[in-house]
Design a protein around this motif. Structure first.
Motif, PDB file in Angstrom:
ATOM      1  N   VAL A 175      11.921 -81.709   9.196  1.00 10.32           N
ATOM      2  CA  VAL A 175      11.892 -83.167   8.544  1.00 10.32           C
ATOM      3  C   VAL A 175      10.108 -83.131   7.699  1.00 10.32           C
ATOM      4  CG1 VAL A 175      11.029 -85.922   8.983  1.00 10.32           C
ATOM      5  CG2 VAL A 175      13.306 -84.529  11.047  1.00 10.32           C
ATOM      6  N   HIS A 176      10.811 -83.201   6.591  1.00 16.27           N
ATOM      7  CA  HIS A 176       9.640 -83.298   5.794  1.00 16.27           C
ATOM      8  C   HIS A 176       8.833 -83.896   5.382  1.00 16.27           C
ATOM      9  CE1 HIS A 176      12.013 -80.180   4.002  1.00 16.27           C
ATOM     10  NE2 HIS A 176      12.869 -80.166   4.192  1.00 16.27           N
ATOM     11  N   LEU A 177       7.533 -84.315   6.250  1.00 19.63           N
ATOM     12  CA  LEU A 177       6.466 -84.975   5.130  1.00 19.63           C
ATOM     13  C   LEU A 177       5.666 -85.172   4.223  1.00 19.63           C
ATOM     14  CD1 LEU A 177       6.737 -84.392   8.564  1.00 19.63           C
ATOM     15  CD2 LEU A 177       4.602 -86.428   8.655  1.00 19.63           C
ATOM     16  N   GLY A 178       5.148 -85.743   3.522  1.00 21.99           N
ATOM     17  CA  GLY A 178       4.478 -85.645   2.200  1.00 21.99           C
ATOM     18  C   GLY A 178       4.921 -87.470   1.053  1.00 21.99           C
ATOM     19  N   LYS A 179       4.915 -87.306   0.029  1.00 24.48           N
ATOM     20  CA  LYS A 179       4.845 -88.423  -0.714  1.00 24.48           C
ATOM     21  C   LYS A 179       6.104 -88.005  -2.173  1.00 24.48           C
ATOM     22  CE  LYS A 179       0.857 -88.188  -2.210  1.00 24.48           C
ATOM     23  NZ  LYS A 179      -0.320 -89.036  -3.059  1.00 24.48           N
ATOM     24  N   PRO A 180       6.693 -89.386  -2.491  1.00 21.04           N
ATOM     25  CA  PRO A 180       7.326 -88.218  -3.958  1.00 21.04           C
ATOM     26  C   PRO A 180       6.736 -88.032  -5.023  1.00 21.04           C
ATOM     27  CG  PRO A 180       7.696 -91.147  -3.216  1.00 21.04           C
ATOM     28  CD  PRO A 180       6.681 -90.066  -2.081  1.00 21.04           C
ATOM     29  N   GLY A 181       7.960 -87.108  -5.833  1.00 22.37           N
ATOM     30  CA  GLY A 181       7.244 -87.087  -6.852  1.00 22.37           C
ATOM     31  C   GLY A 181       7.224 -85.469  -6.980  1.00 22.37           C
ATOM     32  N   GLY A 182       6.969 -84.528  -5.731  1.00 25.10           N
ATOM     33  CA  GLY A 182       7.293 -83.296  -5.519  1.00 25.10           C
ATOM     34  C   GLY A 182       9.152 -82.434  -5.738  1.00 25.10           C
ATOM     35  N   PRO A 183       8.685 -80.947  -5.799  1.00 19.23           N
ATOM     36  CA  PRO A 183      10.262 -80.427  -5.394  1.00 19.23           C
ATOM     37  C   PRO A 183      10.765 -80.494  -4.188  1.00 19.23           C
ATOM     38  CG  PRO A 183       7.927 -78.272  -4.695  1.00 19.23           C
ATOM     39  CD  PRO A 183       7.327 -80.174  -5.195  1.00 19.23           C
ATOM     40  N   ILE A 184      10.560 -81.385  -3.047  1.00 16.66           N
ATOM     41  CA  ILE A 184      10.962 -81.276  -1.925  1.00 16.66           C
ATOM     42  C   ILE A 184      11.141 -82.955  -1.997  1.00 16.66           C
ATOM     43  CG2 ILE A 184      11.625 -81.267   0.426  1.00 16.66           C
ATOM     44  CD1 ILE A 184      10.279 -78.126   0.236  1.00 16.66           C
ATOM     45  N   PRO A 185      11.907 -83.569  -1.969  1.00 14.61           N
ATOM     46  CA  PRO A 185      11.770 -85.051  -1.703  1.00 14.61           C
ATOM     47  C   PRO A 185      11.572 -85.208  -0.025  1.00 14.61           C
ATOM     48  CG  PRO A 185      14.386 -84.880  -1.842  1.00 14.61           C
ATOM     49  CD  PRO A 185      13.641 -83.450  -2.162  1.00 14.61           C
ATOM     50  N   SER A 196      -3.593 -92.378   1.262  1.00 14.12           N
ATOM     51  CA  SER A 196      -2.276 -91.414   0.823  1.00 14.12           C
ATOM     52  C   SER A 196      -3.171 -90.654   0.128  1.00 14.12           C
ATOM     53  CB  SER A 196      -1.145 -92.590   1.153  1.00 14.12           C
ATOM     54  OG  SER A 196      -1.022 -93.433  -0.640  1.00 14.12           O
ATOM     55  N   SER A 197      -4.009 -91.084  -0.402  1.00 13.38           N
ATOM     56  CA  SER A 197      -4.589 -89.664  -1.741  1.00 13.38           C
ATOM     57  C   SER A 197      -4.869 -88.290  -1.010  1.00 13.38           C
ATOM     58  CB  SER A 197      -5.344 -90.490  -2.762  1.00 13.38           C
ATOM     59  OG  SER A 197      -6.641 -90.319  -1.651  1.00 13.38           O
ATOM     60  N   VAL A 198      -4.979 -88.335   0.118  1.00 12.37           N
ATOM     61  CA  VAL A 198      -5.723 -86.943   0.650  1.00 12.37           C
ATOM     62  C   VAL A 198      -3.607 -86.368   1.481  1.00 12.37           C
ATOM     63  CG1 VAL A 198      -7.954 -88.091   1.327  1.00 12.37           C
ATOM     64  CG2 VAL A 198      -5.227 -88.215   3.114  1.00 12.37           C
ATOM     65  N   VAL A 199      -2.975 -87.294   1.145  1.00 14.41           N
ATOM     66  CA  VAL A 199      -1.714 -86.910   1.460  1.00 14.41           C
ATOM     67  C   VAL A 199      -1.337 -85.621   0.068  1.00 14.41           C
ATOM     68  CG1 VAL A 199       0.452 -86.964   3.146  1.00 14.41           C
ATOM     69  CG2 VAL A 199      -1.371 -87.853   3.247  1.00 14.41           C
ATOM     70  N   SER A 200      -0.887 -84.883   0.483  1.00 16.27           N
ATOM     71  CA  SER A 200       0.309 -83.784  -0.379  1.00 16.27           C
ATOM     72  C   SER A 200       1.173 -84.081  -0.316  1.00 16.27           C
ATOM     73  CB  SER A 200       0.433 -82.368  -0.326  1.00 16.27           C
ATOM     74  OG  SER A 200      -1.113 -81.544  -0.343  1.00 16.27           O
ATOM     75  N   ARG A 201       2.493 -83.821  -2.083  1.00 16.92           N
ATOM     76  CA  ARG A 201       3.724 -84.283  -2.131  1.00 16.92           C
ATOM     77  C   ARG A 201       3.972 -83.888  -0.793  1.00 16.92           C
ATOM     78  NH1 ARG A 201       1.114 -85.202  -7.404  1.00 16.92           N
ATOM     79  NH2 ARG A 201       2.018 -87.390  -7.851  1.00 16.92           N
ATOM     80  N   VAL A 202       4.170 -82.155  -1.077  1.00 15.16           N
ATOM     81  CA  VAL A 202       4.652 -81.466   0.286  1.00 15.16           C
ATOM     82  C   VAL A 202       3.157 -80.574   1.453  1.00 15.16           C
ATOM     83  CG1 VAL A 202       6.144 -79.881   0.394  1.00 15.16           C
ATOM     84  CG2 VAL A 202       6.642 -80.792  -1.545  1.00 15.16           C
ATOM     85  N   HIS A 203       3.385 -81.920   2.456  1.00 15.91           N
ATOM     86  CA  HIS A 203       2.734 -82.449   2.885  1.00 15.91           C
ATOM     87  C   HIS A 203       2.546 -80.489   4.533  1.00 15.91           C
ATOM     88  CE1 HIS A 203      -1.859 -83.073   4.111  1.00 15.91           C
ATOM     89  NE2 HIS A 203      -1.313 -82.914   5.730  1.00 15.91           N
ATOM     90  N   ALA A 204       3.313 -81.577   5.868  1.00 14.59           N
ATOM     91  CA  ALA A 204       3.990 -81.020   7.046  1.00 14.59           C
ATOM     92  C   ALA A 204       5.575 -81.146   7.011  1.00 14.59           C
ATOM     93  CB  ALA A 204       3.095 -81.457   7.168  1.00 14.59           C
ATOM     94  N   ASP A 205       5.839 -79.922   7.917  1.00 19.00           N
ATOM     95  CA  ASP A 205       7.193 -80.547   8.335  1.00 19.00           C
ATOM     96  C   ASP A 205       7.763 -80.576   9.359  1.00 19.00           C
ATOM     97  OD1 ASP A 205       8.161 -79.524   5.783  1.00 19.00           O
ATOM     98  OD2 ASP A 205       8.779 -77.703   5.623  1.00 19.00           O
ATOM     99  N   ILE A 206       8.245 -80.831  10.239  1.00 24.35           N
ATOM    100  CA  ILE A 206       8.527 -80.965  11.320  1.00 24.35           C
ATOM    101  C   ILE A 206       9.609 -80.847  12.207  1.00 24.35           C
ATOM    102  CG2 ILE A 206       8.833 -82.233  14.023  1.00 24.35           C
ATOM    103  CD1 ILE A 206       6.810 -84.871  12.591  1.00 24.35           C
ATOM    104  N   ILE A 215       5.308 -78.823  14.503  1.00 22.92           N
ATOM    105  CA  ILE A 215       5.549 -78.244  13.025  1.00 22.92           C
ATOM    106  C   ILE A 215       3.882 -77.862  12.292  1.00 22.92           C
ATOM    107  CG2 ILE A 215       2.744 -80.311  14.134  1.00 22.92           C
ATOM    108  CD1 ILE A 215       2.613 -82.209  12.142  1.00 22.92           C
ATOM    109  N   GLU A 216       4.441 -78.053  11.382  1.00 22.46           N
ATOM    110  CA  GLU A 216       3.727 -76.898  10.631  1.00 22.46           C
ATOM    111  C   GLU A 216       3.239 -77.434   9.506  1.00 22.46           C
ATOM    112  OE1 GLU A 216       6.094 -73.444   9.253  1.00 22.46           O
ATOM    113  OE2 GLU A 216       7.632 -73.886   9.891  1.00 22.46           O
TER     114      GLU A 216
END
Length: 260
Positions: A175-185, A196-206, A215-216
């Protein structure tokens, strides 16, 4: 040197508390495979992917059954196996002993067993006695047992700042955690939460593996914090109910991992 996750102050090796801001420092160790420094509670090495929790399996030594280790008595009468002694194969051992004392061997059919000799057991009876009892049947857990209940637990994230609950999709292994607009939705989009500005578009995976969740951080700009301790990029943390997950610095976008 150990870098403080709060103020980026360089602390000497072995320090447990930041000298500048007194923040608890993560305990580090070395990967037994490549020697890279990793967090002590990490499950995998971020450099080589080595499983830090693997256990060495102990080989099982089979024990020979009692029927294989206990040979049949040599004096069994009527056995189908060939007699390896010097006596003729079809002559009763008792008859051979009696005939060895006589100069002329008597007729085998006319010699009867001594009345005081007990009747030997048959081969079928001896084989039945040497057989081990069958193993007990393995119990099959009922459909409503506790083990089945654990497999059906639903994992979710409770947003601390808004008290909103997000269920983790059970049909996805990653499960990908982040925001839209990155290489991985993202599978869980946090763009609608405050700060949410502190969160990257591709931030973490569960990741879900065998009913256990990990989680990583996958290379975020502001880092991922577990219970206020930064999670090194590439390291996996085994999630437990009640763990505090902060995406980015200053604990602005925070979730509580829950199992129900």
């Amino acid at each position: 040197m150990i870098v403080c996750p709060n103020c980026n102050h360089s602390n000497p090796d072995g320090a447990t508390q930041c000298e500048a801001c007194y923040t608890p420092l993560p305990v580090m160790t070395n990967c037994p495979n490549c020697g890279t420094a990793v967090q002590e509670d990490a499950s995998f090495c971020g450099q080589c992917g080595y499983n830090l929790n693997q256990e060495t399996s102990i080989p099982t030594i089979a024990t020979p059954s009692s029927s294989a280790s206990s040979p049949l008595p040599a004096t069994v009468v009527g056995t189908d196996e060939p007699n390896t002694s010097q006596s003729p194969p079809d002559i009763n051992p008792v008859v051979v002993e009696m005939s060895s004392e006589s100069p002329v061997p008597p007729d085998v059919e006319e010699i009867s067993s001594p009345p005081e000799s007990p009747e030997p057991a048959s081969n079928i009876d001896l084989e039945k006695e040497s057989e081990s009892p069958p193993p007990p049947p393995v119990p099959v857990p009922a459909s409503g047992s506790s083990a089945t209940h654990l497999q059906l637990e639903q994992a979710s994230l409770l947003h601390v700042q808004t008290n909103a609950k997000i269920e983790i999709p059970s049909h996805l292994s990653v499960v990908h955690l982040g925001k839209p607009g990155g290489p991985i939705p993202p599978d869980i989009d946090v763009s609608g939460f405050p700060n949410s500005s502190v969160v990257s578009r591709v931030h973490a995976d569960i990741r879900a593996e065998g009913g256990i969740y990990y989680i990583e951080d996958v290379g975020s700009s502001n880092g991922t914090y577990i219970n206020h301790i930064v999670l090194p990029v590439g390291n996996r943390h085994k999630l437990r109910a009640g763990d505090r997950i902060a995406l980015g610095k200053e604990d602005k976008v925070t979730f509580i991992f829950q199992l129900s």
